[in-house]
Scaffold this active site. Structure first.
Site, PDB file in Angstrom:
ATOM      1  N   LYS B  98      31.662  37.264  40.568  1.00 38.13           N
ATOM      2  CA  LYS B  98      30.398  37.755  39.929  1.00 38.13           C
ATOM      3  C   LYS B  98      30.027  38.845  40.964  1.00 38.13           C
ATOM      4  CE  LYS B  98      25.914  37.255  38.381  1.00 38.13           C
ATOM      5  NZ  LYS B  98      24.613  36.327  38.687  1.00 38.13           N
ATOM      6  N   GLY B 159      14.934  34.861  38.388  1.00 40.67           N
ATOM      7  CA  GLY B 159      13.721  33.892  38.943  1.00 40.67           C
ATOM      8  C   GLY B 159      12.640  34.203  38.049  1.00 40.67           C
ATOM      9  N   ALA B 185      19.886  36.133  34.212  1.00 48.04           N
ATOM     10  CA  ALA B 185      18.833  36.260  34.943  1.00 48.04           C
ATOM     11  C   ALA B 185      17.463  36.017  33.859  1.00 48.04           C
ATOM     12  CB  ALA B 185      18.821  37.566  35.714  1.00 48.04           C
ATOM     13  N   GLY B 186      16.570  35.435  34.270  1.00 45.62           N
ATOM     14  CA  GLY B 186      15.123  35.500  33.456  1.00 45.62           C
ATOM     15  C   GLY B 186      15.174  34.622  32.451  1.00 45.62           C
ATOM     16  N   THR B 208      17.299  28.912  37.786  1.00 47.07           N
ATOM     17  CA  THR B 208      15.838  28.530  38.129  1.00 47.07           C
ATOM     18  C   THR B 208      15.128  27.822  37.060  1.00 47.07           C
ATOM     19  OG1 THR B 208      15.672  30.656  39.239  1.00 47.07           O
ATOM     20  CG2 THR B 208      13.527  29.301  38.669  1.00 47.07           C
TER      21      THR B 208
END
Lengths: 417, 258
Positions: B98, B159, B185-186, B208
């Site tokens: 990645k 995060g 992400a997110g 996260t």
């Protein structure tokens, strides 16, 4: 009230004592602390002006409970919010600040805590900084490790399990030149994954050379951002030049270092202003060098050899905690280091809130890791410590204590590329 | 009901699970929950975190049968990403990579142009390349041409738990790009993961959201259910309530009588 810093050693010559007293008592005998000395590189930077204009106009008495509450409610913490969080009005909100800080730390770092250890390779110093154990008028055992001794120390430390090292020296170009430090970095690359430096400020090309030798992180403590106070504490030597020190991190980044560490030594001057200045120093540099990894330390004054009365004055653990929480809320992405200057109980508490990096197995002396780690009396010479540490936990103990708190100790998260 | 033929295919490898564990925060319990409760078959690994000695090497945590997805976090340009990817292969992490290239330590936003360069070099070198990117259609097309095996647009900053802040742009990638679109992400909640899957995302990467949950295994199970639900909804072809754009209940062409 202030610390009583001046101590006369019986070992000083008549002439040395006379010079020392003149420096202490007659400001006109001291060099202009804002003027560069020959050989010091001057870079073109607007960071200092940006930071100091904010700091000089900071009146923390004007902030109220209302300002603190709105700072805590804001999703993004502004510079004004930071000023409120560092003010006395925020003290009653310490628990709320800690809760918010913990949440931000979790988002960016999860439950990880990094471990490292410092390695002092020399304690010769050409400066007279009145609060420091290494100062040139303090009568201590001086020592500079040779490469064989450095390698031995590194082996002992590496065998304990530590993977990140911070190499430190006293500030003496004469005794511990840049090449000497570079050679130490090359050795460190063999034993450690990450090599940081905390040495006297150098020029950009010298930082570049040290980076090529294997170092990738430069920490410079500004001590205090209050230039008038700085002048009364750093009476002699290269360190006296305040602006050259201020631009150190920027020169290090220009020289190719991946990251930079910052701090004021809390207790030297007005800690609220110094904390604001430290945070803004990071903030404005990060905007200029967005790829750089930034970290803040938060050391407080400690007793030194021959002066056990030195203390951090009004910066108690509560105030220190407030400063650290404010740092975290203002800059959720920066590393925060809490050293062994602080107590075991404080460090155990603060890693759960905001600190992301702690030292372990620490000695601030020279060449004494084997005796300290093994408990064996050493038959070789050792150099005295820079200051007295508080939390003397070994690496293994620190590791297990952190894990027992439900946190994840991390030894390395870094690649030299 | 599970459709066993509905597989995620990356670089010729087939996966049943559409949940990928990210690498930001890690612990043994997180990896256990991701595999056992979220059903993850792919786990991201930060090479820089694996670059450690005997203590707590994340490599020791990865169960057998799980595909490792090493990432290049810490890389600031294409050259560094290529070096990290090759190091991962030398460490025995397989040929998946990645690409993460960041020139920004505050928001950790990816550098799209460097990512295209690294993708091209690594794809030519035989890697299965999954690039993390800011959702831009032109960049996604360049990544396809560069040999990527999937495209991984961010939903919001790493995060941040802010969910699908870039929703409209991810939808464009889903509509226009023939490779799997993996939303990375997110993603802070299972409902957001579900929404992305309904839109047609091929898989979800999260870390996260799990790592900071009160009950890790339960949250992992919630993500699994949400992702499966979203996938089923996508396959079921949403009716007028879910689909984009409303349709009138009376036919607009009812006036045509012949």
């Amino acid at each position: 009230m202030d610390n009583q810093y001046f101590v006369d050693s019986e070992y000083l010559s008549e002439a040395a004592l006379e010079k020392k007293h003149r420096l202490e008592n007659d400001p006109s005998s001291r060099k202009n602390h804002m003027e560069y000395l020959p050989g010091m590189e001057q870079i073109n930077s607007d960071i200092c002006e940006k930071v100091m204009s904010q700091v000089n106009s900071y009146d923390y008495t004007k902030y109220t409970e209302r300002d603190v509450i709105s700072a805590l409610e804001h999703e993004v913490c502004t510079v004004e919010d930071l000023k409120a969080l560092l003010s006395p009005a925020a003290e009653p909100f310490l628990e709320q600040m800690a809760q918010k800080a913990r949440e931000e730390t979790g988002k960016h770092f999860g439950n990880t805590v990094y471990l490292f250890t410092p390695l002092y390779i020399a304690n010769y110093c050409e400066n007279y900084c009145v609060y420091c154990g290494f100062n040139c008028y303090n009568h201590i055992r001086r020592m500079k490790l040779n490469m064989e001794q450095i390698e031995h120390e590194m082996k002992v430390i590496s065998d304990s399990g530590i993977e990140e090292i911070l190499i430190l020296t006293g500030e003496s170009r004469g005794k511990s030149g840049v090449e000497y430090i570079g050679e130490a970095c090359k050795l460190a690359r063999k034993y450690f994954r990450m090599v940081g430096l905390e040495i006297y400020p150098v020029n950009t090309d010298e930082y570049r050379y040290l980076h090529e030798c294997g170092a990738d992180y430069v920490t410079v403590f500004q001590e205090t951002y209050d230039t008038d106070k700085y002048e009364t504490l750093h009476l002699f030597g290269h360190k006296r030049v305040w602006p050259y020190r201020f631009d150190s991190q920027e020169r290090a980044l220009m020289g190719g270092m991946r990251g930079a560490g910052f701090s004021a030594l809390l207790g030297l001057s007005d800690f609220r202003k110094d904390a604001l200045a430290s945070a803004l120093h990071v903030y404005y540099l990060q905007r200029k060098y967005p790829h750089a990894e930034m970290s803040l330390s938060c050391p407080r004054l400690r007793p030194i050899i021959n002066n056990d009365k030195i203390n951090p004055l009004d910066v108690h653990e509560t105030q220190l905690c407030q400063v650290i929480c404010a740092y975290r809320i203002f800059m959720p992405f920066v590393g925060i280091t809490v050293s062994s200057r602080e107590s075991e109980s404080f460090r155990n508490g603060i890693v759960k809130i905001a600190a992301t990096k702690v030292s372990a197995g620490v000695s601030t002396g020279i060449g004494d890791h084997e005796s300290k780690y093994s408990g064996k009396e050493s038959d070789t010479a050792e150099g005295d410590e820079q200051f007295e540490i508080n939390d003397g936990r070994s690496f293994a103990k620190m590791y297990s204590d952190i894990a027992a708190e439900g946190l994840q100790p991390v030894l390395n998260d870094y690649l030299y590329v | 009901m599970t459709n066993n033929d509905d597989k995620l295919i990356l670089g010729g490898h087939e996966f049943q699970s559409r949940f990928i564990l990210g690498s930001g925060k890690y612990s043994l319990s997180l990896i256990e929950a991701a595999v056992n409760d979220a059903g993850a078959e792919i786990i991201t690994l930060a090479v820089r975190r694996a670059n450690t000695k005997e203590h707590e090497n994340i490599l020791d945590y990865i169960p057998q049968g799980v595909t490792l997805l090493p990432n290049t976090s810490g890389a600031r340009n294409a050259d560094e990403a290529v070096r990290i990817a090759k190091l991962a292969r030398e460490l025995g992490c397989g040929n998946f990579v990645k690409i993460e290239i960041m020139r920004d330590t505050k928001y950790l936003l990816p550098d799209n142009s460097e990512t295209i360069k690294a993708t091209e070099i690594l794809a030519k070198d035989g890697f299965v390349v999954l690039p993390y990117m800011y959702p831009d259609l032109n960049v996604a097309r360049d990544l396809v041409n560069a040999g990527a095996s999937a495209v991984m647009p961010l939903a919001s900053p790493i995060g941040s738990n802010k969910g699908l802040a870039t929703k409209e742009f991810i939808q464009i990638l889903i509509d226009e790009i023939d490779l799997p679109i993996i939303v990375d992400a997110g993603i802070g909640r299972p409902s957001q993961a579900c929404e992305a899957m309904e839109m047609g995302a091929a898989a979800i990467m999260a870390n996260t959201a799990l790592a900071t949950a009160g009950d890790l295994p339960l949250m992992a199970a919630a993500f699994r259910s949400a992702i499966e639900a979203g996938r089923k909804a996508y396959l079921a072809k949403p009716g007028r309530v879910l689909s984009r754009g409303a349709s009138a209940s009376d036919p607009l062409t009812g006036f045509l009588h012949n």
